[in-house]
Design a protein around this motif. Structure first.
Motif, mmCIF file in Angstrom:
data_model
loop_
_atom_site.group_PDB
_atom_site.id
_atom_site.type_symbol
_atom_site.label_atom_id
_atom_site.label_comp_id
_atom_site.label_asym_id
_atom_site.label_seq_id
_atom_site.Cartn_x
_atom_site.Cartn_y
_atom_site.Cartn_z
ATOM 1 N N HIS A 28 -9.538 75.354 71.995
ATOM 2 C CA HIS A 28 -8.237 75.945 71.690
ATOM 3 C C HIS A 28 -8.145 76.618 70.323
ATOM 4 N N MET A 29 -9.079 76.310 69.425
ATOM 5 C CA MET A 29 -9.042 76.900 68.086
ATOM 6 C C MET A 29 -10.437 76.879 67.482
ATOM 7 N N ASP A 30 -10.622 77.668 66.452
ATOM 8 C CA ASP A 30 -11.891 77.657 65.720
ATOM 9 C C ASP A 30 -12.020 76.322 64.993
ATOM 10 N N VAL A 31 -13.227 75.767 64.983
ATOM 11 C CA VAL A 31 -13.418 74.461 64.353
ATOM 12 C C VAL A 31 -14.775 74.406 63.671
ATOM 13 N N GLN A 32 -14.802 73.683 62.579
ATOM 14 C CA GLN A 32 -16.038 73.439 61.839
ATOM 15 C C GLN A 32 -16.126 71.945 61.554
ATOM 16 N N VAL A 33 -17.328 71.384 61.671
ATOM 17 C CA VAL A 33 -17.580 69.985 61.326
ATOM 18 C C VAL A 33 -18.419 69.964 60.061
ATOM 19 N N VAL A 34 -17.990 69.201 59.066
ATOM 20 C CA VAL A 34 -18.771 69.064 57.835
ATOM 21 C C VAL A 34 -18.922 67.596 57.486
ATOM 22 N N ASP A 35 -20.075 67.278 56.952
ATOM 23 C CA ASP A 35 -20.318 65.939 56.429
ATOM 24 C C ASP A 35 -19.494 65.762 55.164
ATOM 25 N N VAL A 36 -19.012 64.557 54.943
ATOM 26 C CA VAL A 36 -18.172 64.294 53.776
ATOM 27 C C VAL A 36 -18.880 64.685 52.482
ATOM 28 N N ARG A 37 -20.203 64.581 52.436
ATOM 29 C CA ARG A 37 -20.953 64.974 51.229
ATOM 30 C C ARG A 37 -20.778 66.450 50.913
ATOM 31 N N ASP A 38 -20.529 67.257 51.949
ATOM 32 C CA ASP A 38 -20.405 68.703 51.783
ATOM 33 C C ASP A 38 -18.967 69.198 51.910
ATOM 34 N N ALA A 39 -18.024 68.288 52.049
ATOM 35 C CA ALA A 39 -16.632 68.663 52.283
ATOM 36 C C ALA A 39 -15.993 69.210 51.011
ATOM 37 N N PRO A 40 -15.154 70.217 51.173
ATOM 38 C CA PRO A 40 -14.488 70.795 50.000
ATOM 39 C C PRO A 40 -13.412 69.852 49.456
ATOM 40 N N ALA A 41 -13.199 69.911 48.148
ATOM 41 C CA ALA A 41 -12.133 69.112 47.531
ATOM 42 C C ALA A 41 -10.772 69.735 47.776
ATOM 43 N N VAL A 42 -10.751 71.040 48.038
ATOM 44 C CA VAL A 42 -9.508 71.736 48.357
ATOM 45 C C VAL A 42 -9.630 72.257 49.787
ATOM 46 N N VAL A 43 -8.698 71.834 50.632
ATOM 47 C CA VAL A 43 -8.669 72.294 52.017
ATOM 48 C C VAL A 43 -7.469 73.213 52.158
ATOM 49 N N ASP A 44 -7.765 74.505 52.340
ATOM 50 C CA ASP A 44 -6.740 75.534 52.443
ATOM 51 C C ASP A 44 -7.143 76.475 53.570
ATOM 52 N N GLY A 45 -6.166 77.036 54.258
ATOM 53 C CA GLY A 45 -6.469 77.957 55.341
ATOM 54 C C GLY A 45 -6.884 77.262 56.623
ATOM 55 N N VAL A 46 -6.554 75.993 56.717
ATOM 56 C CA VAL A 46 -6.880 75.183 57.893
ATOM 57 C C VAL A 46 -5.577 74.649 58.477
ATOM 58 N N ASP A 47 -5.429 74.746 59.785
ATOM 59 C CA ASP A 47 -4.219 74.250 60.441
ATOM 60 C C ASP A 47 -4.299 72.769 60.768
ATOM 61 N N LEU A 48 -5.523 72.283 61.032
ATOM 62 C CA LEU A 48 -5.728 70.889 61.420
ATOM 63 C C LEU A 48 -6.922 70.328 60.667
ATOM 64 N N LEU A 49 -6.702 69.209 59.975
ATOM 65 C CA LEU A 49 -7.757 68.485 59.282
ATOM 66 C C LEU A 49 -7.941 67.141 59.978
ATOM 67 N N VAL A 50 -9.131 66.924 60.523
ATOM 68 C CA VAL A 50 -9.452 65.656 61.185
ATOM 69 C C VAL A 50 -10.495 64.960 60.331
ATOM 70 N N VAL A 51 -10.233 63.683 60.024
ATOM 71 C CA VAL A 51 -11.103 62.906 59.144
ATOM 72 C C VAL A 51 -11.557 61.670 59.895
#
Length: 173
Positions: A28-51
């Motif tokens: 239903h939407m574009d999605v990216q999976v990132v490991d927490v080691r590589d995760a950005p400290a600022v999450v912007d431009g994202v509609d859904l953040l799944v942790v």
């Protein structure tokens, strides 16, 4: 619409769940999976953040529990310096809805949940959670995942995305 799935995984089971959740979201939407080691400290431009992360010692991992898991693995995994707990402290989120999940051993019904703790941390950062925290079960400390958990994770991911995706004109209700 865009989604970001941030995952911490020690033995690989939580990563499998994250990938399945992303597969569901990706319908239903574009999605990216990132490991927490590589995760950005600022999450912007994202509609859904799944942790998501594993439940260790009744909550999110800590340096000590990651070291213990590395020792338990006999050297097949390493203790990471950064887990969800440390990343969430630094996180700044702009305008994203959120959801959390964890993995836990199936045989023990112990209290505590990494997903609930991560959800509290996201709410403190102003993120509105759109679903209750989800737990996916592993058969033992190292896994494997309980049968049917990957399909359940994919369905949950699709459900999250549908909640946030505006209805298309002319689509059946």
């Amino acid at each position: 619409m865009k989604a970001l799935v941030v995952v911490e995984s020690v033995f690989g089971n939580t990563r499998q769940i994250a990938d399945a959740v992303a597969n569901g979201i990706g319908r239903h939407m574009d999605v990216q999976v990132v490991d927490v080691r590589d995760a950005p400290a600022v999450v912007d431009g994202v509609d859904l953040l799944v942790v998501g992360g594993p439940t260790h010692a009744f909550g999110m991992t800590r340096a000590e529990t990651r070291r213990a898991a590395a020792e338990q693995s006999g050297g097949t995994v390493t203790a990471d310096a950064v887990g969800l707990r440390e990343w969430l402290v630094t996180l700044h989120v702009v305008g994203a809805a959120g959801a959390t999940f964890d993995t836990r051993m199936d045989r023990l019904r112990l209290p505590g949940s990494a997903a609930k703790a991560a959800g509290r941390a996201l709410r403190r950062r102003g993120v509105q959670l759109v679903a209750r925290p989800q737990t996916f079960r592993v058969v033992g400390t190292r896994g494997p995942l309980r049968e049917g958990e990957l399909a359940r994770a994919e369905a949950w991911g699709a459900q999250l995305a549908v909640q946030l995706t505006p209805a298309r004109p002319g689509a059946d209700a």
